[in-house]
Design a protein around this motif. Structure first.
Motif, PDB file in Angstrom:
ATOM      1  N   ARG A 324      11.033 -13.992 -22.233  1.00  0.00           N
ATOM      2  CA  ARG A 324      11.460 -13.061 -21.182  1.00  0.00           C
ATOM      3  C   ARG A 324      10.224 -12.441 -20.546  1.00  0.00           C
ATOM      4  NH1 ARG A 324      16.963 -10.337 -22.581  1.00  0.00           N
ATOM      5  NH2 ARG A 324      16.160  -8.823 -21.098  1.00  0.00           N
ATOM      6  N   ALA A 325      10.222 -12.403 -19.227  1.00  0.00           N
ATOM      7  CA  ALA A 325       9.054 -11.822 -18.549  1.00  0.00           C
ATOM      8  C   ALA A 325       9.444 -11.440 -17.136  1.00  0.00           C
ATOM      9  CB  ALA A 325       7.915 -12.833 -18.499  1.00  0.00           C
ATOM     10  N   THR A 326       8.733 -10.470 -16.601  1.00  0.00           N
ATOM     11  CA  THR A 326       8.888 -10.129 -15.185  1.00  0.00           C
ATOM     12  C   THR A 326       7.725 -10.773 -14.449  1.00  0.00           C
ATOM     13  OG1 THR A 326       9.933  -8.029 -15.753  1.00  0.00           O
ATOM     14  CG2 THR A 326       8.997  -8.213 -13.534  1.00  0.00           C
ATOM     15  N   ARG A 327       8.034 -11.689 -13.548  1.00  0.00           N
ATOM     16  CA  ARG A 327       6.979 -12.391 -12.805  1.00  0.00           C
ATOM     17  C   ARG A 327       7.376 -12.436 -11.329  1.00  0.00           C
ATOM     18  NH1 ARG A 327       5.301 -17.863 -14.542  1.00  0.00           N
ATOM     19  NH2 ARG A 327       3.192 -17.164 -14.155  1.00  0.00           N
ATOM     20  N   LEU A 328       6.493 -11.942 -10.508  1.00  0.00           N
ATOM     21  CA  LEU A 328       6.793 -11.873  -9.076  1.00  0.00           C
ATOM     22  C   LEU A 328       5.661 -12.500  -8.284  1.00  0.00           C
ATOM     23  CD1 LEU A 328       7.873  -8.111  -9.070  1.00  0.00           C
ATOM     24  CD2 LEU A 328       9.416 -10.081  -8.961  1.00  0.00           C
ATOM     25  N   VAL A 329       6.000 -13.320  -7.310  1.00  0.00           N
ATOM     26  CA  VAL A 329       4.962 -13.845  -6.423  1.00  0.00           C
ATOM     27  C   VAL A 329       4.965 -12.998  -5.148  1.00  0.00           C
ATOM     28  CG1 VAL A 329       6.454 -15.661  -5.459  1.00  0.00           C
ATOM     29  CG2 VAL A 329       4.015 -15.911  -5.301  1.00  0.00           C
ATOM     30  N   VAL A 330       3.774 -12.642  -4.716  1.00  0.00           N
ATOM     31  CA  VAL A 330       3.612 -11.781  -3.543  1.00  0.00           C
ATOM     32  C   VAL A 330       2.854 -12.574  -2.481  1.00  0.00           C
ATOM     33  CG1 VAL A 330       2.639  -9.592  -2.699  1.00  0.00           C
ATOM     34  CG2 VAL A 330       3.396  -9.788  -5.089  1.00  0.00           C
ATOM     35  N   ILE A 331       3.361 -12.590  -1.260  1.00  0.00           N
ATOM     36  CA  ILE A 331       2.696 -13.326  -0.178  1.00  0.00           C
ATOM     37  C   ILE A 331       2.483 -12.379   1.003  1.00  0.00           C
ATOM     38  CG2 ILE A 331       2.789 -15.355   1.345  1.00  0.00           C
ATOM     39  CD1 ILE A 331       4.804 -16.607  -0.598  1.00  0.00           C
ATOM     40  N   GLY A 332       1.287 -12.425   1.559  1.00  0.00           N
ATOM     41  CA  GLY A 332       0.999 -11.571   2.711  1.00  0.00           C
ATOM     42  C   GLY A 332      -0.148 -12.137   3.522  1.00  0.00           C
ATOM     43  N   LEU A 333      -0.523 -11.422   4.550  1.00  0.00           N
ATOM     44  CA  LEU A 333      -1.689 -11.831   5.320  1.00  0.00           C
ATOM     45  C   LEU A 333      -2.940 -11.624   4.472  1.00  0.00           C
ATOM     46  CD1 LEU A 333      -0.726 -10.377   8.800  1.00  0.00           C
ATOM     47  CD2 LEU A 333      -1.108 -12.788   8.266  1.00  0.00           C
ATOM     48  N   HIS A 334      -3.999 -12.339   4.805  1.00  0.00           N
ATOM     49  CA  HIS A 334      -5.223 -12.308   4.016  1.00  0.00           C
ATOM     50  C   HIS A 334      -5.747 -10.888   3.814  1.00  0.00           C
ATOM     51  CE1 HIS A 334      -8.921 -13.722   2.348  1.00  0.00           C
ATOM     52  NE2 HIS A 334      -9.612 -13.119   3.293  1.00  0.00           N
ATOM     53  N   GLU A 335      -5.565 -10.048   4.854  1.00  0.00           N
ATOM     54  CA  GLU A 335      -6.123  -8.699   4.751  1.00  0.00           C
ATOM     55  C   GLU A 335      -5.304  -7.764   3.848  1.00  0.00           C
ATOM     56  OE1 GLU A 335      -5.583 -10.369   7.557  1.00  0.00           O
ATOM     57  OE2 GLU A 335      -4.613  -9.162   9.113  1.00  0.00           O
ATOM     58  N   MET A 336      -4.168  -8.233   3.363  1.00  0.00           N
ATOM     59  CA  MET A 336      -3.377  -7.423   2.427  1.00  0.00           C
ATOM     60  C   MET A 336      -4.280  -7.043   1.235  1.00  0.00           C
ATOM     61  SD  MET A 336       0.064  -8.714   0.427  1.00  0.00           S
ATOM     62  CE  MET A 336      -0.761 -10.171  -0.251  1.00  0.00           C
ATOM     63  N   ASP A 337      -4.146  -5.801   0.774  1.00  0.00           N
ATOM     64  CA  ASP A 337      -5.005  -5.322  -0.312  1.00  0.00           C
ATOM     65  C   ASP A 337      -4.390  -5.720  -1.653  1.00  0.00           C
ATOM     66  OD1 ASP A 337      -6.451  -3.894  -2.165  1.00  0.00           O
ATOM     67  OD2 ASP A 337      -6.518  -2.043  -0.978  1.00  0.00           O
TER      68      ASP A 337
END
Ligand SMILES: Nc1nc2c(ncn2[C@@H]2O[C@H](COP(=O)(O)OP(=O)(O)OP(=O)(O)O)[C@@H](O)[C@H]2O)c(=O)[nH]1
Length: 349
Positions: A324-337
């Motif tokens: 069991r795990a919480t795993r999230l993929v985050v996608i944004g523009l390159h300048e996202m911090d």
């Protein structure tokens, strides 16, 4: 051996437009057609593959679902896509139809061009390119509202030859379409939909047919069997990059970034989702998706955010041997911090 060419449908569309949802629906109404699915995702977490494998369609079993995870399909055509297709075509039981879901950031043009490779061309043809559009995102100006920012960046850096990367990609995906599905019509009213039609039409020279859908519910008879042979028409569908770099310089996706955040169990899923909404809008995250381990719950929570609109539901029980795990993929523009987004999400568990 004189076998008929196998039709292949390419399904493209920006991040979160509803490609996987439409394919899931397609698999349940394909009327016995044996379908092989090739799925490509941006980000190191096979969420789409997991979702589609979980739908249990008899005409498309887990073996018929092939995930391409080494980056965007348009950049890995030679190393990944062609060998995958070759293997698929060597199978004893060949599929009746091949469906390819590109990543939301992929340019469909190089993929369609791959169907002209000698080994592929003799055996497969592109039945059509279907571009899925998030009508609500278009109505909200998601693909057109960055002009001032782009102009400002251009003023600072004269070497920038791009419009907004999101806008450009959106147009490239429309440029390649044989059929456009205006999805998520449930989120906008009739007048809004009229404006979306106009805006989408204004961004395509060839004016492909547009149909409307909610939750990707389109009959298989409409999606499959377009019979276009798109690989013969790629000269009319050039991407911005191809038009700007006729020398054949390779494109990249440097404007976008993705990363995976892993964290412990979440005690309050509703609070977690609300906090994520704030993080997403503060940092202009384009897409966030994955699975959440909710403390004390036997079921896994699937989370799907497109901009700050978040869907979440318990999709299946955690398996007996599954960690069991919480795993999230985050996608944004390159300048996202990345550091700030990562820290903000990690602080929630
Ligand atoms: N309200 C609404 N939500 C939708 C509709 N179609 C899809 N969604 C939701 O939008 C989210 C993204 O859908 P996906 O099918 O995963 O989108 P995608 O294009 O495959 O996304 P990527 O693979 O990340 O590019 C999910 O939460 C879907 O449930 C629709 O017609 N209406």
């Amino acid at each position: 051996m004189n076998q008929q060419k196998i039709p292949a449908t390419v399904i493209t569309g920006f991040l979160g437009a509803g490609k996987t949802t439409m394919i899931r629906n397609l698999l349940t109404n394909a009327g016995g057609k044996k379908i092989a699915l090739v799925i490509n995702e941006f980000g190191d977490l096979g969420v789409d593959g997991d979702v589609l494998k979980g739908c249990g369609a008899e005409n498309c079993t887990e073996d018929d679902i092939i995930e391409l995870t080494n980056g965007c399909i348009c950049c890995t055509v030679a190393d990944d896509f062609i060998p995958t297709m070759t293997k698929l075509l060597e199978r004893e039981q060949r599929p009746d139809h091949i469906v390819i879901e590109t990543s939301g950031l992929a340019l469909p043009q190089p993929l369609v061009a791959a169907f002209n490779w000698p080994d592929i061309r003799t055996q497969v043809t592109v039945d059509g390119v279907i571009t899925v559009v998030d009508s609500a995102a278009v109505a909200a100006g998601r693909f057109a509202d960055d002009h001032d920012a782009v102009d400002a960046r251009r003023a600072e850096d004269e070497s920038l030859d791009h419009e907004s990367p999101i806008e450009e990609l959106f147009e490239d995906q429309l440029t390649c379409a044989d059929l456009i599905v205006l999805n998520k019509t449930d989120l906008i009213d009739v007048a809004g939909l009229g404006r979306v039609r106009e805006e989408v039409a204004s961004r395509t020279v060839r004016k492909p047919v547009m149909i409307e859908a909610k939750n990707g519910e389109v009959p298989a008879g409409i999606l499959l069997g377009l019979g276009i042979g798109t690989e013969d028409d790629i000269a009319n569908r050039k991407s911005h990059h191809e038009l700007e770099h006729e020398d054949g310089a390779p494109h990249d996706h440097d404007e976008f970034d993705s990363f995976v955040v892993e964290l412990g169990p979440v005690a309050d899923p509703a609070g977690f989702v609300e906090a994520l909404k704030t993080i997403i809008s503060t940092h202009d995250v384009l897409r966030l998706k994955g699975f959440v381990d909710v403390s004390g719950k036997p079921m896994r929570l699937q989370l799907q955010a497109v901009g700050s609109r978040i869907d979440h539901y318990f999709d299946r029980a955690w398996g007996a041997g599954e960690t069991r795990a919480t795993r999230l993929v985050v996608i944004g523009l390159h300048e996202m911090d990345e550091g700030a987004v990562r820290a903000a999400i990690e602080a929630l568990a």
